[in-house]
Structure formats: structure tokens, C-alpha cells
Write a protein that holds these residues in place. Structure first.
Motif, PDB file in Angstrom:
ATOM      1  N   HIS A 185      50.184  23.712  51.325  1.00  0.00           N
ATOM      2  CA  HIS A 185      50.495  25.038  50.790  1.00  0.00           C
ATOM      3  C   HIS A 185      49.216  25.776  50.398  1.00  0.00           C
ATOM      4  O   HIS A 185      48.222  25.153  50.024  1.00  0.00           O
ATOM      5  N   THR A 186      49.304  27.102  50.481  1.00  0.00           N
ATOM      6  CA  THR A 186      48.196  27.928  50.013  1.00  0.00           C
ATOM      7  C   THR A 186      48.641  28.696  48.780  1.00  0.00           C
ATOM      8  O   THR A 186      49.647  29.407  48.814  1.00  0.00           O
ATOM      9  N   LEU A 187      47.883  28.522  47.697  1.00  0.00           N
ATOM     10  CA  LEU A 187      48.172  29.254  46.466  1.00  0.00           C
ATOM     11  C   LEU A 187      47.181  30.410  46.363  1.00  0.00           C
ATOM     12  O   LEU A 187      45.986  30.233  46.578  1.00  0.00           O
ATOM     13  N   THR A 188      47.696  31.580  46.035  1.00  0.00           N
ATOM     14  CA  THR A 188      46.838  32.754  45.925  1.00  0.00           C
ATOM     15  C   THR A 188      47.115  33.444  44.589  1.00  0.00           C
ATOM     16  O   THR A 188      48.256  33.455  44.131  1.00  0.00           O
ATOM     17  N   VAL A 189      46.044  33.988  43.996  1.00  0.00           N
ATOM     18  CA  VAL A 189      46.198  34.670  42.709  1.00  0.00           C
ATOM     19  C   VAL A 189      45.629  36.080  42.803  1.00  0.00           C
ATOM     20  O   VAL A 189      44.704  36.339  43.582  1.00  0.00           O
ATOM     21  N   ARG A 190      46.228  36.981  42.043  1.00  0.00           N
ATOM     22  CA  ARG A 190      45.649  38.322  41.900  1.00  0.00           C
ATOM     23  C   ARG A 190      45.951  38.852  40.506  1.00  0.00           C
ATOM     24  O   ARG A 190      46.955  38.476  39.891  1.00  0.00           O
ATOM     25  N   ALA A 191      45.057  39.700  40.014  1.00  0.00           N
ATOM     26  CA  ALA A 191      45.205  40.227  38.657  1.00  0.00           C
ATOM     27  C   ALA A 191      45.318  41.743  38.699  1.00  0.00           C
ATOM     28  O   ALA A 191      44.863  42.393  39.642  1.00  0.00           O
ATOM     29  N   THR A 192      45.920  42.264  37.650  1.00  0.00           N
ATOM     30  CA  THR A 192      45.990  43.711  37.486  1.00  0.00           C
ATOM     31  C   THR A 192      45.378  44.038  36.133  1.00  0.00           C
ATOM     32  O   THR A 192      45.674  43.362  35.142  1.00  0.00           O
ATOM     33  N   ASP A 193      44.498  45.035  36.091  1.00  0.00           N
ATOM     34  CA  ASP A 193      43.855  45.352  34.808  1.00  0.00           C
ATOM     35  C   ASP A 193      44.630  46.433  34.063  1.00  0.00           C
ATOM     36  O   ASP A 193      45.627  46.967  34.565  1.00  0.00           O
ATOM     37  N   ARG A 194      44.168  46.766  32.856  1.00  0.00           N
ATOM     38  CA  ARG A 194      44.885  47.714  31.997  1.00  0.00           C
ATOM     39  C   ARG A 194      44.882  49.137  32.519  1.00  0.00           C
ATOM     40  O   ARG A 194      45.642  49.966  32.044  1.00  0.00           O
ATOM     41  N   THR A 195      44.023  49.412  33.496  1.00  0.00           N
ATOM     42  CA  THR A 195      44.065  50.764  34.052  1.00  0.00           C
ATOM     43  C   THR A 195      45.145  50.817  35.128  1.00  0.00           C
ATOM     44  O   THR A 195      45.338  51.845  35.766  1.00  0.00           O
ATOM     45  N   GLY A 196      45.808  49.687  35.373  1.00  0.00           N
ATOM     46  CA  GLY A 196      46.858  49.648  36.377  1.00  0.00           C
ATOM     47  C   GLY A 196      46.365  49.263  37.754  1.00  0.00           C
ATOM     48  O   GLY A 196      47.149  49.151  38.696  1.00  0.00           O
ATOM     49  N   GLN A 197      45.079  49.045  37.878  1.00  0.00           N
ATOM     50  CA  GLN A 197      44.497  48.664  39.164  1.00  0.00           C
ATOM     51  C   GLN A 197      44.766  47.201  39.455  1.00  0.00           C
ATOM     52  O   GLN A 197      44.435  46.333  38.650  1.00  0.00           O
ATOM     53  N   THR A 198      45.350  46.938  40.620  1.00  0.00           N
ATOM     54  CA  THR A 198      45.528  45.554  41.038  1.00  0.00           C
ATOM     55  C   THR A 198      44.345  45.172  41.907  1.00  0.00           C
ATOM     56  O   THR A 198      43.896  45.956  42.744  1.00  0.00           O
ATOM     57  N   GLN A 199      43.871  43.994  41.672  1.00  0.00           N
ATOM     58  CA  GLN A 199      42.744  43.436  42.425  1.00  0.00           C
ATOM     59  C   GLN A 199      42.973  43.621  43.923  1.00  0.00           C
ATOM     60  O   GLN A 199      44.030  43.269  44.428  1.00  0.00           O
ATOM     61  N   THR A 200      41.971  44.134  44.598  1.00  0.00           N
ATOM     62  CA  THR A 200      42.148  44.389  46.022  1.00  0.00           C
ATOM     63  C   THR A 200      42.064  43.099  46.836  1.00  0.00           C
ATOM     64  O   THR A 200      41.296  42.198  46.516  1.00  0.00           O
ATOM     65  N   GLU A 201      42.874  43.066  47.908  1.00  0.00           N
ATOM     66  CA  GLU A 201      42.864  41.911  48.795  1.00  0.00           C
ATOM     67  C   GLU A 201      41.603  41.933  49.670  1.00  0.00           C
ATOM     68  O   GLU A 201      41.151  40.903  50.171  1.00  0.00           O
ATOM     69  N   LYS A 202      41.034  43.129  49.820  1.00  0.00           N
ATOM     70  CA  LYS A 202      39.906  43.312  50.728  1.00  0.00           C
ATOM     71  C   LYS A 202      38.705  42.463  50.288  1.00  0.00           C
ATOM     72  O   LYS A 202      38.203  42.603  49.178  1.00  0.00           O
ATOM     73  N   ARG A 203      38.271  41.605  51.187  1.00  0.00           N
ATOM     74  CA  ARG A 203      37.117  40.752  50.894  1.00  0.00           C
ATOM     75  C   ARG A 203      35.839  41.538  51.131  1.00  0.00           C
ATOM     76  O   ARG A 203      35.622  42.086  52.202  1.00  0.00           O
ATOM     77  N   THR A 204      34.986  41.604  50.123  1.00  0.00           N
ATOM     78  CA  THR A 204      33.659  42.190  50.346  1.00  0.00           C
ATOM     79  C   THR A 204      32.622  41.160  49.908  1.00  0.00           C
ATOM     80  O   THR A 204      32.909  40.308  49.067  1.00  0.00           O
ATOM     81  N   PRO A 205      31.423  41.234  50.490  1.00  0.00           N
ATOM     82  CA  PRO A 205      30.369  40.311  50.051  1.00  0.00           C
ATOM     83  C   PRO A 205      29.893  40.673  48.646  1.00  0.00           C
ATOM     84  O   PRO A 205      30.224  41.741  48.130  1.00  0.00           O
ATOM     85  N   THR A 206      29.106  39.782  48.064  1.00  0.00           N
ATOM     86  CA  THR A 206      28.626  40.031  46.704  1.00  0.00           C
ATOM     87  C   THR A 206      27.695  41.247  46.655  1.00  0.00           C
ATOM     88  O   THR A 206      27.730  41.999  45.695  1.00  0.00           O
ATOM     89  N   ILE A 207      26.867  41.403  47.669  1.00  0.00           N
ATOM     90  CA  ILE A 207      25.974  42.561  47.706  1.00  0.00           C
ATOM     91  C   ILE A 207      26.717  43.743  48.297  1.00  0.00           C
ATOM     92  O   ILE A 207      27.467  43.541  49.253  1.00  0.00           O
ATOM     93  N   PRO A 208      26.677  44.972  47.799  1.00  0.00           N
ATOM     94  CA  PRO A 208      25.746  45.434  46.768  1.00  0.00           C
ATOM     95  C   PRO A 208      26.296  45.444  45.347  1.00  0.00           C
ATOM     96  O   PRO A 208      25.517  45.538  44.417  1.00  0.00           O
ATOM     97  N   ASP A 209      27.627  45.361  45.153  1.00  0.00           N
ATOM     98  CA  ASP A 209      28.089  45.544  43.779  1.00  0.00           C
ATOM     99  C   ASP A 209      29.182  44.562  43.376  1.00  0.00           C
ATOM    100  O   ASP A 209      30.017  44.856  42.536  1.00  0.00           O
ATOM    101  N   GLY A 210      29.166  43.370  43.962  1.00  0.00           N
ATOM    102  CA  GLY A 210      30.105  42.331  43.532  1.00  0.00           C
ATOM    103  C   GLY A 210      31.196  42.059  44.559  1.00  0.00           C
ATOM    104  O   GLY A 210      31.677  42.981  45.221  1.00  0.00           O
ATOM    105  N   ALA A 211      31.571  40.793  44.691  1.00  0.00           N
ATOM    106  CA  ALA A 211      32.594  40.392  45.670  1.00  0.00           C
ATOM    107  C   ALA A 211      33.974  40.851  45.219  1.00  0.00           C
ATOM    108  O   ALA A 211      34.247  40.946  44.027  1.00  0.00           O
TER     109      ALA A 211
END
Ligand SMILES: Nc1nc2c(c(=O)[nH]1)N[C@H]1C(S)=C(S)[C@@H](COP(=O)(O)O)O[C@H]1N2
Ligand SMILES: [Mo]
Length: 559
Positions: A522-548
Motif C-alpha cells: 500500500h501507498t500512504l500519502t499525506v497532505r496538509a491545509t494551512d489556516r489560510t485555507g491553502q492545501t499543500q500542492t501535489e505538484k513536486r518542485t525541487p528545493t531550489i529556488p524556494d523550497g520543495a
């Protein structure tokens, strides 16, 4: 023994080998002497540290990220060992070359001295040309030693004097013999009678003496460099941090879950991640430490001592730090209780206003004793959040690794744009006028921490049993706060996880989810939503330039 028969110079593979050995001894002597001299100058002025530092500064971010990923906090040890390995190979080669061309070998050693000297004097923390001294003195000693040792192998006459050699083929023997006009010949005596041959006894004596003296010099240098650290160590032991005038509320009972394998809510100092460019952890003596605050719009420039800081009102806050180099699911995030001076208070006392109140400086550049520069938005630092000059971490003076005596901590910003360790200077300037260290290396000028979540348990490729499995971890969105965490099994629906109580919006938040696990992979996946209502994006980006960015997944097999 017939005194008229002069010993022949050493030749062939033996000459080459002893040449290489001479190179190694010369290199060893050069490094050891440099270490000793660096104790008189500055520990960081030694060539290995200087070249290593220069290498770190020039390493492309991708490689740096790769090194951090593969070696973690050992990346610097690996680099130093790498430098020593390269130096060893170069010393062996130079020695072999010197066996053939005596002067070229020594000139080569001097050339390495120049490289070390240039590296040492061009380090950002270098304040004097004296930093070249360890490399220069070391190289001169090494070059001289190599010259002397090669001399013991014996030198050759011009080939015209050696008709016998014509029979020899192009092996090392012949190569060494055919040395018209090279350094060795030039320094050899003009007349045959004075030309030195293979001096076995002299070589062994000189080599042994050199090895012993180098070891002595190296150890003495190490000890002296270490004793300078003792002042810093003693000053740290003496630190008594006064009680905070604004304490942190106790961590709510429900904020720290008791689940096996979850990151503890407070990260102990010894387990706290460390990310910096320092090859040698700076050991700063708190009693001589000063912080200068200056620049655009600073009406009252100030220089503060450590005691000056401790006399100011202190705040105590729990703040989660995150590194921009943290991959999705990575370890470079930690939560600590910090105590220090509110940065906004200090800046206001110096007459600084944020841009929103008409201040002309939009960037605060922090400089460390090791030459790091870290630029933060003045607006963020003064917008009411608990940005601070921290002096304590989890009830102790800052550990040396984490910035003793003073570092910056700003909730909500990645470390490379906020968390300057071993700080010594604060300059108010603009983003247009100045690019800090990482910005020069293509990282973003501004980098608020992205909303992220991580599965701590089960571990990747774990083998839990069927039935109820506790899935748990942490989520963070500093200064916004975490509102919701969801867990998905394979491609199923998102299930809301149970959130632990929130400490503050500047700290991470633990979560858990009881999974009814069924047999198989099985694959377990997690995502969070912050207080501004933004849900963590599924889009993978590298750490550079401003964080993965992206969702953290863990693959397990249920037995
Ligand atoms: N002097 C100095 N300060 C520094 C750095 C550095 O390389 N040198 N690295 C920064 C980065 S990238 C991060 S993420 C944090 C890490 O702080 P820590 O090592 O205490 O966890 O320190 C910041 N402060
Ligand atoms: Mo970082």
C-alpha cells in the motif's frame, strides 16, 4: 670500500617510488606546518579549511543538495577527506615528477601554497593578508624538504657523460637519466667529483626526521588551535540566561502525542538538524563578541555586547525551524524553545521603521563571524511576529553548532533567509542593493516556508501487521498554522487525520490516523491545509529556488 667510486644516483622504479614517498612527506610537512602556523593566525586560515570553504562556496546548489542528501551532516567530513585524498594523490605525483625534475617538484609544492594562500585570503571571513601565512610557510617548508629528499636520491650528470645510458630503453631509468639542463642537473655540482649519488642513509634519516617533525608540528598546531577554543567553551559555560520577561505558554497537554516513531514535539538539541557551510564550527568567545547594527535608516548605530543583550527584556518562544533544502519527507525541520531579544524592539530602538511605515530599508542583512550573509525582509521581521536574536535553545545557551553566542530566528521563513548563526553584524539595506550568499547562488530572495507534512510512522518499506496501524507524523506551516491533515491509502479517498493540539502557529503540529490495514502493498500519502485555507500542492518542485513542494508518500507491505 674504494673511496674513488662515487655511489651512483638511484634510478628506475625505486627512484620513482622514493620520489613519490618524498612528495608525500613534503605534502604532509606542508599541511602540518600550515596547521601550526594557523594556530598563530586563525584556525580557519589553514589551507585545507580554506580550500574546503572555497570549494563549498563554488559548489553548484544541485551538487550541494546531493551532498547534503547523501552524506547529511557528514557532508563536511566527506569533503575534508576528499580534499586530503586529492592532496595525497597530487603529492605522490609531484614527488614522482620531482624524482625526474627536481626543481619542478618543489615549484609544484609552492604552487599549491599559492592556491591555499589565495583561498585563505579570499574567504569572506578573512580580514587580513596574514591568512596567507599558513599556506605560504607550509609550502616553503614542503618545497624545501622535497628538494632535499630528492637530492638524497642522487643527481645525474648530463647525458654526454653517460654513454652507457644509450643502451637503456625509455623506462623510468632512462627518463631520469636523460635530464639535460633540468633543475637536478643545474643544481648538481659542475665537476664530476662533487656530484652526489644515492645517499641511502641520508634519505632514511631525513625522511624519518621529517615525518616525526611534521607529526609534532601537526599535533602542536591542533592542540594550540584547540586551546583557543577553550576561551569560547569557558565563556559558554559561564552564561546565565536571565528569566524571560515574556515566557512561552506551556505546551498544551494534547500537543505531544505518545505514538511510537513520531517526531517528538520538542526536538532535543542533540537531535536538531544542522545545515551550514562551516567546515569548522565557529567557536566564538561570548565575552569578546559584539553585534553591530547599522545601515540605511539606522538613526542610532549601535554595537552591543552579549551582556548588553542579556540586559534587555527577553522573550521565550517555541518556533519550528525549516531548511529550504528539505526534500518532501526530509529531516531538516526541528522544533525548539528559543529565548532571546525581540529583533523588532532592538531595531525600533535604533530608529528603524519597516517599509510599510515609510522606512527606506526593505532588507535586513545578517552577517556571521564565518562570513555568511543572510537577508530577511525588514517588513516580516517587524510585522509583530516573534523574530528574535536568540541566545538560548531548549533551556541552554545555544550549542556551538547552532550559533553560539547569538543567532537569528524568524518564524515562517526558511533558515537561509532568516536564521543566521554566529551573527555579528546587522545591516539595513535594500533587496535591490544587495544579494546575500544563497541569493548569489540562485536561491530566491524571499522564501516563506511552504505548507508541508510528513509521515514519520510507518517507515518507508515498513511491514506492519494487518489490523489497526497507527499512521502519524508532523505538519508545518509556520506563522500561518495547520488547520487540517488528510491521509490517503493508495488511490482511495482522503481521510481526515486526528490533529494534536496546536501549540502556536509558529510550531509544527503532530497528527495521527488509525488505518485499518489490509494485506498487501500500500501507498500512504499525506497532505496538509494551512489556516489560510491553502492545501499543500501535489505538484513536486525541487528545493531550489524556494523550497520543495509535493505530497509525502510512504510505501509499506502489510503482512
Ligand atoms: N552562519 C551561518 N548561519 C546559517 C547558515 C550557515 O550556513 N551559516 N545556514 C542557514 C540555514 S540554510 C539553515 S536551514 C539554518 C539551520 O540552522 P541549524 O543548523 O541550527 O538547524 O541556519 C542558517 N544559518
Ligand atoms: Mo537551510
Amino acid at each position: 670500500m674504494d673511496h674513488d667510486v662515487r655511489p651512483e644516483p638511484l634510478r628506475g622504479i625505486k627512484r620513482l617510488s622514493l620520489g613519490a614517498l618524498s612528495g608525500l612527506l613534503a605534502g604532509y610537512a606542508a599541511i602540518a606546518v600550515a596547521e601550526l602556523v594557523s594556530a598563530a593566525v586563525r584556525p580557519e586560515s589553514g589551507p585545507v579549511i580554506a580550500v574546503g570553504g572555497a570549494a563549498i562556496d563554488r559548489t553548484p546548489p544541485g551538487v550541494k543538495d546531493w551532498a547534503i542528501r547523501h552524506f547529511g551532516t557528514n557532508d563536511k567530513l566527506v569533503l575534508q577527506l576528499g580534499i586530503l585524498a586529492v592532496l595525497t594523490v597530487l603529492a605522490l605525483v609531484l614527488g614522482a615528477v620531482a624524482a625526474r625534475w627536481r626543481v619542478i617538484g618543489s615549484v609544484g609544492v609552492l604552487a599549491f601554497g599559492v592556491v591555499g594562500a589565495l583561498a585563505a585570503t579570499s574567504r569572506p571571513d578573512s580580514t587580513s593578508v596574514g591568512d596567507a601565512l599558513p599556506s605560504v610557510v607550509g609550502a616553503v617548508v614542503g618545497a624545501g624538504l622535497l628538494y632535499w629528499l630528492i637530492g638524497r636520491l642522487g643527481t645525474f650528470r648530463a647525458p654526454v657523460d653517460r654513454p652507457s645510458e644509450q643502451a637503456e630503453t625509455a623506462d623510468a631509468d632512462a627518463m631520469a637519466a636523460r635530464a639535460p639542463g633540468d633543475g637536478a642537473t643545474a643544481t648538481g655540482a659542475k665537476n664530476e667529483g662533487e656530484e652526489p649519488g644515492w645517499d641511502r642513509r641520508g634519505f632514511i634519516l631525513a625522511a624519518t626526521a621529517a615525518a616525526a617533525a611534521s607529526t609534532g608540528a601537526g599535533l602542536a598546531g591542533r592542540a594550540l588551535n584547540g586551546s583557543q577554543d577553550q576561551n569560547a567553551v569557558a565563556s559558554r559555560k559561564k552564561v546565565v540566561i536571565p528569566a524571560a520577561s515574556s515566557t512561552a505558554a506551556p505546551v498544551p497537554k494534547g500537543a505531544a502525542l505518545r505514538i511510537n516513531g513520531i517526531s517528538p514535539f520538542m526536538t532535543p538539541n542533540g537531535d536538531f538538524y544542522r545545515v551550514d557551510t562551516a567546515l569548522v564550527v565557529p567557536k566564538v568567545d561570548a565575552t569578546s563578541w559584539r553585534l553591530r547594527v547599522h545601515g540605511k535608516s539606522v538613526r542610532r548605530e549601535r554595537t552591543l555586547s552579549f551582556d548588553d543583550l542579556l540586559r534587555m527584556p527577553l522573550i521565550e518562544r517555541n518556533i519550528t525551524l525549516t531548511c529550504v533544502s528539505n526534500e518532501v519527507g526530509g529531516p531538516y525541520v526541528g522544533n525548539a524553545r528559543w529565548i532571546g531579544v525581540r529583533l523588532a524592539d532592538l531595531l525600533e530602538a535604533c530608529g528603524v521603521r519597516p517599509p510599510s511605515k515609510g522606512g527606506p530599508a526593505d532588507q535586513l542583512v545578517a552577517r556571521s563571524v564565518d562570513g555568511m550573509t543572510i537577508g530577511s525582509p525588514v517588513e516580516d521581521v517587524m510585522d509583530g511576529r516573534d523574530a528574535m536574536l536568540a541566545v538560548g535553545m531548549n533551556g541552554q545557551p545555544l550549542p556551538f553548532e547552532h550559533g553560539f553566542p547569538v543567532r537569528m530566528v524568524v518564524p515562517g521563513l526558511y533558515g537561509y533567509v532568516s536564521a543566521c548563526k554566529w551573527i555579528k553584524d546587522i545591516e539595513l539595506t535594500t533587496f535591490d542593493a544587495y544579494d546575500s550568499y544563497w541569493v548569489k547562488r540562485d536561491w530566491a530572495q524571499k522564501a516563506p516556508i511552504k505548507t508541508e507534512s510528513r509521515i514519520d510512522t510507518p517507515k518507508p518499506f515498513g511491514r506492519p501487521k494487518t489490523g489497526t496501524v497507527m499512521v502519524a507524523g508532523v505538519a508545518w506551516a509556520q506563522h500561518r498554522g495547520i488547520d487540517k491533515v488528510e491521509v490517503r491509502v493508495d488511490d482511495g479517498p482522503w481521510n481526515e487525520a486526528l490533529l494534536a493540539a496546536e501549540d502556536t502557529r509558529d510550531t509544527w503540529r503532530q497528527w495521527s490516523y488509525e488505518w485499518q490495514a489490509t494485506k498487501g502493498g500500500h501507498t500512504l500519502t499525506v497532505r496538509a491545509t494551512d489556516r489560510t485555507g491553502q492545501t499543500q500542492t501535489e505538484k513536486r518542485t525541487p528545493t531550489i529556488p524556494d523550497g520543495a513542494s509535493g505530497w509525502h508518500s510512504v510505501v509499506v507491505t502489510v503482512d
